[in-house]
Design an enzyme around this catalytic site. Structure first.
Site, PDB file in Angstrom:
ATOM      1  N   GLY A  44       4.937   1.279   4.705  1.00 34.62           N
ATOM      2  CA  GLY A  44       6.273   1.863   4.565  1.00 34.62           C
ATOM      3  C   GLY A  44       7.290   0.971   3.878  1.00 34.62           C
ATOM      4  N   SER A  87       3.208  -2.199  10.331  1.00 32.61           N
ATOM      5  CA  SER A  87       4.645  -2.276  10.596  1.00 32.61           C
ATOM      6  C   SER A  87       5.268  -3.627  10.244  1.00 32.61           C
ATOM      7  CB  SER A  87       4.944  -1.898  12.050  1.00 32.61           C
ATOM      8  OG  SER A  87       4.540  -0.562  12.302  1.00 32.61           O
ATOM      9  N   HIS A  95      -9.650   1.064   4.443  1.00 37.48           N
ATOM     10  CA  HIS A  95      -8.400   1.258   5.188  1.00 37.48           C
ATOM     11  C   HIS A  95      -8.671   2.209   6.357  1.00 37.48           C
ATOM     12  CE1 HIS A  95      -4.367   2.492   6.247  1.00 37.48           C
ATOM     13  NE2 HIS A  95      -3.952   1.388   5.648  1.00 37.48           N
ATOM     14  N   ASN A 127       0.866  -1.179   0.000  1.00 35.64           N
ATOM     15  CA  ASN A 127       0.000   0.000   0.000  1.00 35.64           C
ATOM     16  C   ASN A 127       0.905   1.232   0.000  1.00 35.64           C
ATOM     17  OD1 ASN A 127      -1.840   2.010   0.475  1.00 35.64           O
ATOM     18  ND2 ASN A 127      -2.389   1.332   2.546  1.00 35.64           N
ATOM     19  N   TRP A 128       1.009   1.857  -1.175  1.00 33.92           N
ATOM     20  CA  TRP A 128       1.940   2.983  -1.293  1.00 33.92           C
ATOM     21  C   TRP A 128       1.390   4.257  -0.660  1.00 33.92           C
ATOM     22  CZ3 TRP A 128       3.956   2.755  -7.087  1.00 33.92           C
ATOM     23  CH2 TRP A 128       4.600   1.524  -7.291  1.00 33.92           C
ATOM     24  N   LYS A 129       0.110   4.273  -0.341  1.00 40.88           N
ATOM     25  CA  LYS A 129      -0.524   5.467   0.240  1.00 40.88           C
ATOM     26  C   LYS A 129      -0.240   6.686  -0.657  1.00 40.88           C
ATOM     27  CE  LYS A 129      -0.249   3.205   4.665  1.00 40.88           C
ATOM     28  NZ  LYS A 129      -0.278   3.308   6.117  1.00 40.88           N
ATOM     29  N   GLU A 137      -5.570  -4.891  10.220  1.00 41.00           N
ATOM     30  CA  GLU A 137      -4.518  -3.923  10.519  1.00 41.00           C
ATOM     31  C   GLU A 137      -4.879  -3.165  11.796  1.00 41.00           C
ATOM     32  OE1 GLU A 137      -2.366  -2.644   6.654  1.00 41.00           O
ATOM     33  OE2 GLU A 137      -4.227  -1.522   6.776  1.00 41.00           O
ATOM     34  N   GLY A 182       2.291   2.219  10.710  1.00 40.87           N
ATOM     35  CA  GLY A 182       3.265   3.298  10.569  1.00 40.87           C
ATOM     36  C   GLY A 182       3.941   3.687  11.877  1.00 40.87           C
ATOM     37  N   GLU A 200      -7.110   4.606   7.502  1.00 46.74           N
ATOM     38  CA  GLU A 200      -6.877   6.032   7.201  1.00 46.74           C
ATOM     39  C   GLU A 200      -8.072   6.628   6.464  1.00 46.74           C
ATOM     40  OE1 GLU A 200      -3.016   5.466   5.395  1.00 46.74           O
ATOM     41  OE2 GLU A 200      -2.226   4.924   7.375  1.00 46.74           O
TER      42      GLU A 200
END
Ligand code: PGA
Length: 248
Positions: A232, A210, A96, A6-8, A166, A172, A98
């Site tokens: 990440g 993570s 997600h 997931n490159w966000k 998650e 993160g 976020e």
């Protein structure tokens, strides 16, 4: 096993092209049968698809990070699932944490997005996870169980979706959930899924939060862990490839 990146809201066009070239090369030589999926920002999907399909036997699937619940219409700034499919995506992430936090997305909205994805012929990766407060209050299973049931539209077949667990507090932050906690939660999610439909015993349940090369093997070795959703560490070819290698 699915190893998803997931490159966000990260990467440039050049960086995306070289990362995907490295991943495609790795896939062409990889021994295992795990599937690799990357979720680039929408404006880079074309670039990623071109770089992946231009390389023989890339074995790399591409997905959108979100889609709207409608197939088209007056929704400024949103992206419809048929657009993702036309751009070359096979997958879309929905729910997600976020998106749930930044855009106020409820599980009912996530289910509507999942329906749109399925209509467009995409596979859907439905994300769930509890906050630290919810875990400390002993409510993690209850919260995640409800998110799974409410975010998952009725009638999906087992080949149409995956779940990504998650924990919000592990995203993160460098704080990875312990293998025991992941094991407990994935067993719980499996029970919730098979309570809905017995054929969901083969759904991949990914862990995210993570995940790094040094913890991937312990997490991916657990019975009900069917892959990893990596943020990440998916931006660096060496790290993401090392995680994929840990999947076998
Ligand atoms: P992280 O992100 O690997 O950077 O913790 C995971 C995710 O949000 O999908």
């Amino acid at each position: 096993m699915i190893i998803a990146g997931n490159w966000k809201m990260n990467m440039t066009r050049d960086a995306a092209r070289s990362l995907v070239t490295a991943l495609s090369d790795d896939r062409a030589n990889a021994a295992g049968d795990s599937q690799m999926v990357v979720f680039p920002p929408a404006v880079l999907i074309d670039t990623v698809c071109a770089a992946a399909s231009g390389l023989a036997a890339s074995g790399l699937a591409v997905g959108g990070q979100d889609c709207h619940a409608m197939d088209s219409g007056a929704h400024t700034g949103d992206i419809a699932a048929p657009m993702l499919a036309e751009a070359g995506c096979q997958w879309v992430l929905v729910g997600h944490s976020e998106r749930r936090a930044d855009h106020g997305e409820s599980s009912a909205m996530v289910a509507d997005k999942a329906r749109a994805a399925i209509r467009a012929g995409l596979k859907v990766m439905i994300c769930v996870g509890e906050t630290l407060d919810e875990r400390e209050a002993g409510r993690a299973n209850e919260v995640v169980g409800a998110q799974v049931l409410d975010s998952l539209p009725e009638g999906l077949t087992a080949d149409q979706f995956a779940i990504a667990y998650e924990p919000v507090w592990a995203i993160g932050t460098g704080k990875v959930a312990s293998p025991d906690d992941v094991d407990d939660m994935h067993n719980h999610i499996r029970a919730v899924l098979t309570g809905r439909d017995a054929s969901y015993d083969r759904i991949d349940i990914l862990y995210g939060g993570s995940v790094k090369p040094d913890n991937a093997e312990a997490l991916l070795g657990l019975d009900n862990v069917g892959g990893a959703l990596v943020g990440g560490a998916s931006l660096k070819a060496d790290d993401f490839i090392a995680i994929a290698r840990a999947a076998g």
